[in-house]
Write a protein that holds these residues in place. Structure first.
Motif, PDB file in Angstrom:
ATOM      1  N   LEU A 246       0.831  -1.205   0.000  1.00 51.33           N
ATOM      2  CA  LEU A 246       0.000   0.000   0.000  1.00 51.33           C
ATOM      3  C   LEU A 246       0.869   1.259   0.000  1.00 51.33           C
ATOM      4  O   LEU A 246       0.601   2.219  -0.736  1.00 51.33           O
ATOM      5  CB  LEU A 246      -0.911   0.010   1.234  1.00 51.33           C
ATOM      6  CG  LEU A 246      -2.035  -1.031   1.297  1.00 51.33           C
ATOM      7  CD1 LEU A 246      -2.718  -0.975   2.663  1.00 51.33           C
ATOM      8  CD2 LEU A 246      -3.050  -0.794   0.189  1.00 51.33           C
ATOM      9  N   GLY A 247       1.909   1.248   0.819  1.00 56.09           N
ATOM     10  CA  GLY A 247       2.773   2.422   0.925  1.00 56.09           C
ATOM     11  C   GLY A 247       3.564   2.693  -0.335  1.00 56.09           C
ATOM     12  O   GLY A 247       3.698   3.840  -0.768  1.00 56.09           O
ATOM     13  N   VAL A 248       4.091   1.633  -0.945  1.00 52.88           N
ATOM     14  CA  VAL A 248       4.882   1.812  -2.174  1.00 52.88           C
ATOM     15  C   VAL A 248       3.986   2.267  -3.321  1.00 52.88           C
ATOM     16  O   VAL A 248       4.245   3.292  -3.975  1.00 52.88           O
ATOM     17  CB  VAL A 248       5.616   0.512  -2.542  1.00 52.88           C
ATOM     18  CG1 VAL A 248       6.290   0.658  -3.909  1.00 52.88           C
ATOM     19  CG2 VAL A 248       6.657   0.168  -1.482  1.00 52.88           C
ATOM     20  N   GLY A 249       2.927   1.502  -3.597  1.00 52.23           N
ATOM     21  CA  GLY A 249       2.040   1.855  -4.707  1.00 52.23           C
ATOM     22  C   GLY A 249       1.361   3.197  -4.516  1.00 52.23           C
ATOM     23  O   GLY A 249       1.299   4.019  -5.435  1.00 52.23           O
ATOM     24  N   GLY A 250       0.873   3.442  -3.301  1.00 53.52           N
ATOM     25  CA  GLY A 250       0.199   4.706  -3.037  1.00 53.52           C
ATOM     26  C   GLY A 250       1.129   5.893  -3.061  1.00 53.52           C
ATOM     27  O   GLY A 250       0.806   6.947  -3.604  1.00 53.52           O
ATOM     28  N   GLY A 251       2.328   5.721  -2.505  1.00 55.74           N
ATOM     29  CA  GLY A 251       3.289   6.818  -2.470  1.00 55.74           C
ATOM     30  C   GLY A 251       3.773   7.217  -3.852  1.00 55.74           C
ATOM     31  O   GLY A 251       3.921   8.406  -4.162  1.00 55.74           O
ATOM     32  N   VAL A 252       4.001   6.221  -4.715  1.00 53.58           N
ATOM     33  CA  VAL A 252       4.436   6.523  -6.077  1.00 53.58           C
ATOM     34  C   VAL A 252       3.341   7.263  -6.832  1.00 53.58           C
ATOM     35  O   VAL A 252       3.603   8.265  -7.523  1.00 53.58           O
ATOM     36  CB  VAL A 252       4.821   5.221  -6.816  1.00 53.58           C
ATOM     37  CG1 VAL A 252       5.037   5.493  -8.305  1.00 53.58           C
ATOM     38  CG2 VAL A 252       6.092   4.629  -6.211  1.00 53.58           C
TER      39      VAL A 252
END
Length: 284
Positions: free
Chosen positions: A210-216
């Motif tokens: 969630l953090g990687v996909g959302g942050g990008v």
């Protein structure tokens, strides 16, 4: 009274004072923790709704703007929508208070001047978000969306002495912020702020995704808005500036077609989910 008696009395008094203050400090920290978590929930709701609206646009059903204004309209259309709107007002107000407390009260090596200034800026930002949400909840539903606001602000800035340079700098800053958000997401820097030790393996993997996909995705949107601001400065044309909605719609007209917009929209939904995870596991 002898000096030894005086020393013992001073130690007992200091110990008593520490005990009397400790509960108050603990209660204050607990209150700020609850405040911050409420803010992350409010942020998560808005990002999930914006991502859902962007998905509708990608598949040809773009009735509402894919920005905070469109998200608030979505909330208002639901049963008990007015109550939900005011809960968002409280949530964003809580986020502003928590960010301000981080800027003013937080201790530790990670809270240097730059970090404090960043938290102060976030507090101001969420203060404006809280005020705008309250205005909408109070019945000012006709306020302009992100696209009109971006063009109005750009037009006002271009009229100032050196306005073209200011708008260009603002665009570059947004591009830099977007790139930073995306890079930090890929590097998983956000895990440092989460209580990962309390997560199971699968939960940690899900939160990381969630953090990687959302942050990008969030970084891409920030950078996109910055690019259009820079173009507006170069061309000295405020109509070239775009808010979140127009920026997202532009992704659908790239060589990748609507699938780039789909990817970014899904990423925004993921970031909303990451905000919910932050409400649960963020170190506050």
């Amino acid at each position: 009274m002898t000096s030894s008696h005086t020393h013992k009395w001073g130690l007992r008094r200091a110990s008593s004072t520490a005990r009397s203050h400790a509960p108050g400090e603990a209660e204050g920290k607990q209150a700020l923790s609850v405040t911050g978590r409420a803010g992350f929930v409010a942020r998560g709701v808005v990002y999930v709704l914006v991502g859902a609206l962007a998905l509708q646009i990608a598949f040809g059903g773009g009735g509402r703007e894919a920005d905070r204004q469109g998200a608030l309209q979505q909330v208002a259309a639901q049963p008990f929508g007015k109550v939900m709107l005011w809960l968002l007002v409280v949530g964003f107000g809580c986020m502003a208070i928590w960010r301000a407390s981080e800027a003013l009260l937080a201790n530790g090596p990670q809270n240097k001047v730059g970090s404090r200034l960043l938290d102060a800026g976030r507090a101001v930002f969420y203060g404006f978000v809280c005020w705008g949400t309250a205005s909408f909840a109070a019945g000012s539903g006709g306020q302009s969306g992100s696209d009109a606001k971006s063009q109005d602000w750009t037009a006002s800035a271009l009229k100032l002495p050196g306005g073209q340079v200011l708008v260009g700098i603002a665009g570059c800053v947004l591009i830099g912020v977007g790139a930073t958000l995306a890079v930090r997401a890929v590097m998983r820097r956000f895990l440092r702020k989460l209580e990962t030790g309390k997560m199971g393996r699968r939960v940690r993997q899900a939160v990381t995704a969630l953090g990687v996909g959302g942050g990008v995705a969030r970084g891409v949107v920030f950078a996109g808005v910055g690019v259009f601001a820079l173009v507006a400065a170069i061309r000295f044309d405020p109509h070239q500036a775009k808010g979140m909605d127009a920026t997202l719609r532009t992704f659908a007209h790239t060589p990748a077609g609507p699938w780039l917009l789909v990817a970014v929209a899904v990423g925004l939904v993921l970031f909303g989910g990451f905000s919910f995870a932050s409400a649960r596991w963020r170190r506050l």
